[in-house]
Enzyme design. Structure first.
Site, short mmCIF file in Angstrom:
data_model
loop_
_atom_site.label_atom_id
_atom_site.label_comp_id
_atom_site.label_asym_id
_atom_site.label_seq_id
_atom_site.Cartn_x
_atom_site.Cartn_y
_atom_site.Cartn_z
N HIS A 154 26.07 14.50 34.06
CA HIS A 154 25.67 14.25 35.45
C HIS A 154 24.92 12.92 35.57
O HIS A 154 24.32 12.43 34.62
CB HIS A 154 24.86 15.42 36.04
CG HIS A 154 23.46 15.58 35.54
ND1 HIS A 154 22.77 16.77 35.65
CD2 HIS A 154 22.58 14.72 34.95
CE1 HIS A 154 21.56 16.62 35.16
NE2 HIS A 154 21.42 15.40 34.73
N ASN B 189 25.47 17.17 30.35
CA ASN B 189 26.75 17.57 30.95
C ASN B 189 27.43 16.41 31.68
O ASN B 189 28.41 16.61 32.39
CB ASN B 189 26.54 18.75 31.92
CG ASN B 189 25.65 18.39 33.10
OD1 ASN B 189 25.22 17.25 33.23
ND2 ASN B 189 25.36 19.36 33.94
P1 PGA Z 1 16.43 13.22 30.66
O1 PGA Z 1 17.35 13.55 31.91
O2 PGA Z 1 16.10 11.78 30.77
O3 PGA Z 1 15.22 14.09 30.83
O4 PGA Z 1 17.24 13.54 29.45
C1 PGA Z 1 18.36 12.65 32.24
C2 PGA Z 1 19.18 13.20 33.37
O5 PGA Z 1 19.28 14.43 33.50
O6 PGA Z 1 19.75 12.41 34.12
#
Ligand code: PGA
Length: 240
Positions: free
Chosen positions: A137, A135
């Protein structure tokens, strides 16, 4: 903003680790901002290899981006636990130089102020490593109508809870709140390194790199940072 597109997760991890190692070589007492999640695990493995070849973390100070609210440091789902298992127990960062928000603090507002102050006392972050949520973030700064500047308690997005449920026995057990560095806290880092791999991140990467700067895509603010590098694999670069 520099965007390096590499073939795969391994190349992303090696390149990221070499940049972090370069930072430590230039400044032994670097203040590193660190992240958790699936994305940086390979980078931490590479950094452990570099440590075994002599990279010294004994003067490095670390600040993690975020922590779930309500989880104790020894909870296997906590980011404290993640960091110790994936990185700290394999290298020589001094325990007193490790900072991670306290998810069990008595007073969350005081904890956020304390964390922000600790970063300021250290003279700010030299290099902040980031992942990115599907999303958009960064840290747990979720899409919103405003950028929130400093370390704060955040209600996690349904999307984030769904994405992170893979690490928990059930979706119901994913905490719904977290403490996260704010956007200003992150943006004041002297250098920023963002990693992303896989097609699931391709849309967020396109918005972050080429979209309007807006709090609906928190990572888009990185376009304003004077020294920000993205290292992404081909799949995450699909829409660029
Ligand atoms: P992920 O999460 O590395 O597990 O994809 C990244 C994040 O949410 O910043």
């Amino acid at each position: 903003m520099r965007v390096y597109i590499v073939d795969d997760y391994e190349q992303m991890s090696v390149k990221a680790a070499l940049i972090v190692a370069g930072q430590i070589t230039m400044k032994a007492d670097s203040i590193l901002g660190l992240c958790t999640g699936s994305t940086p695990i390979g980078m931490y493995k590479e950094l452990v290899k570099l440590h075994q070849q002599g990279l010294d973390f004994s003067h490095v100070i670390t600040f993690n981006l975020d922590e779930y609210w309500g989880l104790s440091p020894d909870n296997v789902q906590s980011y404290h636990y993640f960091m110790h298992e994936n990185f700290f127990k394999h290298v020589n960062v001094k325990p007193e130089n490790i900072h991670i928000p306290n998810g069990l603090a008595e007073n969350v507002d005081d904890e956020c102020i304390r964390y922000e102050e600790a970063i300021k006392q250290a003279n700010g972050l030299d290099l902040q490593v980031l992942g990115i949520g599907r999303n958009g973030h960064i840290g747990f700064n979720e899409p919103s109508t405003v950028f929130i500047a400093e370390t704060h308690l955040v209600e996690l997005d349904a999307d984030t809870i769904n994405d992170n449920a893979r690490f928990f026995p059930s979706r119901e057990e994913v905490p719904t709140r977290a403490i996260t560095m704010g956007i200003k806290t992150i943006m004041q880092a002297k250098k920023i390194l963002l990693l992303a791999n896989g097609e699931g991140k391709a849309h967020a990467i396109k918005e972050a790199v080429t979209g309007e700067i807006n709090p609906g895509v928190p990572a888009s603010i990185l376009q304003l940072h004077p020294d920000c590098t993205f290292i992404i694999d081909k799949a995450a670069a699909k829409y660029l």
